[in-house]
Design a protein around this motif. Structure first.
Motif, PDB file in Angstrom:
ATOM      1  N   GLY A 151       0.820  -1.215   0.000  1.00 26.54           N
ATOM      2  CA  GLY A 151       0.000   0.000   0.000  1.00 26.54           C
ATOM      3  C   GLY A 151       0.853   1.263   0.000  1.00 26.54           C
ATOM      4  N   ILE A 152       1.918   1.267   0.809  1.00 26.30           N
ATOM      5  CA  ILE A 152       2.833   2.417   0.829  1.00 26.30           C
ATOM      6  C   ILE A 152       3.469   2.592  -0.543  1.00 26.30           C
ATOM      7  CG2 ILE A 152       5.017   3.274   1.780  1.00 26.30           C
ATOM      8  CD1 ILE A 152       4.205   1.880   4.442  1.00 26.30           C
ATOM      9  N   SER A 153       3.936   1.501  -1.119  1.00 28.16           N
ATOM     10  CA  SER A 153       4.587   1.553  -2.433  1.00 28.16           C
ATOM     11  C   SER A 153       3.615   1.997  -3.515  1.00 28.16           C
ATOM     12  CB  SER A 153       5.165   0.189  -2.798  1.00 28.16           C
ATOM     13  OG  SER A 153       6.101  -0.209  -1.831  1.00 28.16           O
ATOM     14  N   LEU A 154       2.408   1.471  -3.488  1.00 26.50           N
ATOM     15  CA  LEU A 154       1.407   1.828  -4.488  1.00 26.50           C
ATOM     16  C   LEU A 154       1.015   3.299  -4.375  1.00 26.50           C
ATOM     17  CD1 LEU A 154      -0.415   0.830  -6.789  1.00 26.50           C
ATOM     18  CD2 LEU A 154      -2.148   0.301  -5.060  1.00 26.50           C
ATOM     19  N   GLY A 155       0.782   3.767  -3.161  1.00 27.05           N
ATOM     20  CA  GLY A 155       0.439   5.177  -2.951  1.00 27.05           C
ATOM     21  C   GLY A 155       1.555   6.091  -3.423  1.00 27.05           C
ATOM     22  N   ALA A 156       2.796   5.724  -3.097  1.00 28.65           N
ATOM     23  CA  ALA A 156       3.945   6.527  -3.519  1.00 28.65           C
ATOM     24  C   ALA A 156       4.060   6.545  -5.042  1.00 28.65           C
ATOM     25  CB  ALA A 156       5.222   5.977  -2.895  1.00 28.65           C
ATOM     26  N   ALA A 157       3.876   5.393  -5.677  1.00 36.12           N
ATOM     27  CA  ALA A 157       3.990   5.311  -7.136  1.00 36.12           C
ATOM     28  C   ALA A 157       2.874   6.097  -7.831  1.00 36.12           C
ATOM     29  CB  ALA A 157       3.960   3.852  -7.581  1.00 36.12           C
ATOM     30  N   VAL A 158       1.659   5.968  -7.348  1.00 31.18           N
ATOM     31  CA  VAL A 158       0.531   6.689  -7.949  1.00 31.18           C
ATOM     32  C   VAL A 158       0.775   8.192  -7.875  1.00 31.18           C
ATOM     33  CG1 VAL A 158      -1.908   7.272  -7.618  1.00 31.18           C
ATOM     34  CG2 VAL A 158      -1.191   4.879  -7.628  1.00 31.18           C
TER      35      VAL A 158
END
Length: 157
Positions: free
Chosen positions: A87-94
């Motif tokens: 979730g942290i990685s996805l939020g950062a990437a988005v």
């Protein structure tokens, strides 16, 4: 049955809890990259040497890690789950791919222009203060010199 009860029947409390953590983790990832964008903007406005940038990056990563771990500890009782990290990685990437580039560019340019205008204004003010200070010193010196001429002139007569 109301809608909340139907929802709870379909999904267990654990799944609901994990979903909330996942969404919070996405938000933390967005905030983490947004905070780093503020560093990037600061670096565009005020030039840094590579050594300072490395120190800033190290402090940012350590601080960010401590904050993210504290949040994970608070919301999931210290368990670091793969879905939270995802979730942290996805939020950062988005955030990075949809917002970051334009945010840093626009805000960085705007603040750079403002900073340059402020520095130009301060430079002009400093020049005027220096000129005024020089004029005052010359004026005081010349008046003192004139008094000496007058005094010496009267003595010679």
């Amino acid at each position: 049955m109301d809608k909340m009860t139907q929802f709870q029947i379909i999904f267990s409390d654990a799944v609901i809890h994990q979903s909330k953590i996942f969404l919070r983790a996405m938000l933390w990832g967005i905030l983490f990259v947004a905070a780093y964008d503020c560093f990037r903007i600061f670096r565009r406005v005020i030039w840094h040497k590579m050594g300072w940038m490395a120190i800033e990056d190290l402090l940012f990563c350590v601080t960010g890690t401590v904050i993210l771990y504290t949040l994970l500890f608070k919301y999931d009782y210290g368990a670091v789950r793969s879905y939270a990290l995802f979730g942290i990685s996805l939020g950062a990437a988005v955030y990075y791919f949809l917002v970051s580039r334009w945010f840093v560019d626009w805000i960085g340019r705007g603040l750079r222009i403002v900073f340059e205008k402020i520095m130009k204004f301060l430079s002009i003010m400093l020049k005027n203060i220096r000129k005024t200070g020089t004029i005052i010193k010359i004026g005081v010196h010349s008046k003192k010199h004139e008094k000496e001429k007058i005094t010496h002139g009267n003595e010679k007569d």
